[in-house]
Design an enzyme around this catalytic site. Structure first.
Site, PDB file in Angstrom:
ATOM      1  N   CYS A   1      -5.102  -8.638   7.138  1.00 18.13           N
ATOM      2  CA  CYS A   1      -4.014  -7.879   6.520  1.00 18.13           C
ATOM      3  C   CYS A   1      -2.729  -8.654   6.782  1.00 18.13           C
ATOM      4  CB  CYS A   1      -3.955  -6.486   7.159  1.00 18.13           C
ATOM      5  SG  CYS A   1      -2.526  -5.520   6.654  1.00 18.13           S
TER       6      CYS A   1
ATOM      7  N   CYS B   1       6.298   5.825   7.015  1.00 21.99           N
ATOM      8  CA  CYS B   1       5.962   4.428   7.319  1.00 21.99           C
ATOM      9  C   CYS B   1       6.925   3.797   8.318  1.00 21.99           C
ATOM     10  CB  CYS B   1       5.963   3.627   6.020  1.00 21.99           C
ATOM     11  SG  CYS B   1       5.552   1.885   6.258  1.00 21.99           S
TER      12      CYS B   1
HETATM   13  N1  SAH Z   1       4.312  -1.615   0.237  1.00 21.94           N
HETATM   14  C1  SAH Z   1       2.931  -1.632  -0.083  1.00 21.94           C
HETATM   15  C2  SAH Z   1       2.061  -2.297   0.971  1.00 21.94           C
HETATM   16  C3  SAH Z   1       2.320  -2.030   2.412  1.00 21.94           C
HETATM   17  S1  SAH Z   1       1.863  -0.488   3.081  1.00 21.94           S
HETATM   18  C4  SAH Z   1       2.449  -0.245  -0.404  1.00 21.94           C
HETATM   19  O1  SAH Z   1       3.230   0.683  -0.348  1.00 21.94           O
HETATM   20  O2  SAH Z   1       1.291  -0.089  -0.773  1.00 21.94           O
HETATM   21  C5  SAH Z   1       0.108  -0.463   3.080  1.00 21.94           C
HETATM   22  C6  SAH Z   1      -0.466   0.937   3.027  1.00 21.94           C
HETATM   23  O3  SAH Z   1      -0.254   1.637   4.268  1.00 21.94           O
HETATM   24  C7  SAH Z   1       0.184   1.794   1.955  1.00 21.94           C
HETATM   25  O4  SAH Z   1      -0.774   2.561   1.291  1.00 21.94           O
HETATM   26  C8  SAH Z   1       1.090   2.683   2.785  1.00 21.94           C
HETATM   27  O5  SAH Z   1       1.445   3.831   2.082  1.00 21.94           O
HETATM   28  C9  SAH Z   1       0.234   2.916   4.010  1.00 21.94           C
HETATM   29  N2  SAH Z   1       0.940   3.458   5.174  1.00 21.94           N
HETATM   30  C10 SAH Z   1       2.217   3.267   5.542  1.00 21.94           C
HETATM   31  N3  SAH Z   1       2.496   3.941   6.666  1.00 21.94           N
HETATM   32  C11 SAH Z   1       1.355   4.572   7.033  1.00 21.94           C
HETATM   33  C12 SAH Z   1       0.996   5.426   8.106  1.00 21.94           C
HETATM   34  N4  SAH Z   1       1.874   5.758   9.025  1.00 21.94           N
HETATM   35  N5  SAH Z   1      -0.280   5.874   8.155  1.00 21.94           N
HETATM   36  C13 SAH Z   1      -1.182   5.528   7.213  1.00 21.94           C
HETATM   37  N6  SAH Z   1      -0.908   4.731   6.183  1.00 21.94           N
HETATM   38  C14 SAH Z   1       0.353   4.259   6.078  1.00 21.94           C
END
Ligand code: SAH
Length: 354
Positions: free
Chosen positions: A104, A118
């Site tokens: 990743c 996030c």
């Molecule tokens: N910006 C992109 C990629 C990075 S985040 C996106 O939004 O897809 C990768 C994945 O992790 C995304 O699905 C995001 O929503 C998720 N994610 C972010 N914070 C998280 C959390 N605290 N718990 C679970 N998934 C999370």
């Protein structure tokens, strides 16, 4: 510091660059081979010492350096903290599967998308990663894993699959992301097939429409997290700019163009998006699309204050989707003993060393 980083160049570009310095093609090919193995100029032992010194005066290698790593005792997952040459830090995670090893990677330092759950976005975006830095994440993780025997694989390469799911929004760093994908798939380079690469996006519809035309058929993961706009806007500000009708049109066009099954990511948050009605709405939203729904147990971020749905609730949501004939799985959590939520290792290190 030398201005030009060689990892930013494709092999044809490197040949041209070094030809400009009077070096033949086979020298460029040798240098490229070393760069892909994560070597510095002084390690390029089949080059004459004078040439290594000349290269080091003129160029930087670029890429990233492993600043720190943690390995799970439970499943062997390795979490990396990568240092960029300007001192910025990003995270990567290497996960072992039966079919290979998935890395990743991050695409930006921080993120400006502002999703409410996030950790990566808490302090905004610092800067975009270059294509060479993203490639550098793959090279550094591979070299490190191979050298330490951290990964056992029947395949020669330590990284077989890539997911762009680390910090950052890849489609908000469009040019570098596209350039990275072309470099990493190159048969003369790392040669990682686009079939084995996933790009995750929060749904920047215009950029997704543009990406569909690039001829880079990666697996598209759409971070959905809510089945309708009003709710989605409360946890994902991007939903105010691009409503789901527009995002889903772009997703359908991507699926039609690539014939690749699209993945919808849905992190379950207690009392937010996990009611039976949400499952029904989600099932209608994705009906007719070749797709898979990935339910994600939320990694709770203390600063965000959103609790995850407990396991029984996740299972009920999964069943509700299955009953509506949606292809669905719950994401297996890996490396639980080594990471807090996504983006939290970087935060912990940054805040410990101000
Ligand atoms: N910006 C992109 C990629 C990075 S985040 C996106 O939004 O897809 C990768 C994945 O992790 C995304 O699905 C995001 O929503 C998720 N994610 C972010 N914070 C998280 C959390 N605290 N718990 C679970 N998934 C999370």
């Amino acid at each position: 510091m030398a201005e030009k980083a060689l990892l930013e160049l494709s092999l044809p570009e490197l040949r041209e660059e070094l030809a400009g310095k009077g070096l033949p093609k086979f020298r460029a090919d040798q240098v490229y081979g070393w760069l892909l193995r994560g070597a510095g100029f002084d390690e390029m032992t089949n080059l004459p010492k004078s040439l290594r010194e000349a290269l080091a005066r003129e160029y930087r290698v670029g890429g990233v350096r492993v600043e720190r790593f943690l390995q799970s005792q439970k499943d062997g997952t390795v979490k990396f903290l990568f240092a960029l040459e300007d001192g910025n830090l990003v995270e990567g995670v290497l996960m072992r599967h039966d079919y290979g090893n998935t890395l990743c990677i991050s695409s930006q330092v921080g993120c400006r998308m502002g999703c409410a759950f996030c950790a990566s976005t808490l302090e905004g975006k610092v800067r975009d990663l270059t294509a060479g830095e993203m490639l550098g994440e793959v090279i550094a993780a591979s070299a490190y894993a191979a050298a330490r025997g951290l990964v056992r694989t029947r395949e020669e390469r330590p990284v077989t699959n890539i997911v762009m799911m680390g910090s950052g929004e890849p489609l908000d760093n469009y040019e570098n992301t596209v350039r990275f994908l072309r470099m990493v798939r190159d048969e003369k380079g790392l040669g990682i097939s686009l079939r084995n690469i996933s790009l995750s996006t929060c749904g920047l519809a215009p950029a997704l429409r543009r990406f569909t035309q690039e001829g880079l058929p990666v697996t598209l993961s759409l971070s959905l997290h809510a089945p309708e706009d009003a709710l989605r806007s409360t946890i994902m500000p991007v939903a105010k700019a691009y409503p789901l009708s527009e995002v889903m049109d772009a997703v359908r066009a991507y699926e039609a163009k690539t014939s690749r099954r699209v993945v919808f990511e849905y992190a379950l948050m207690a009392g937010v998006n996990d009611r039976p009605g949400h499952a029904a709405q989600l099932a209608s939203l994705v009906r007719g699309l070749r797709c898979h729904v990935n339910l994600i147990p939320l990694n709770p971020v203390p600063e965000c204050g959103i609790p995850g749905t407990p396991p029984a609730g996740i299972e009920a949501f999964r069943r509700a989707l299955e009953e509506r004939h949606v292809s669905v799985t719950v994401r297996r959590s890996m490396g639980e003993d080594i990471e807090g939520a996504c983006g939290q290792l970087r935060r912990r290190v940054l805040h410990a060393n101000p």
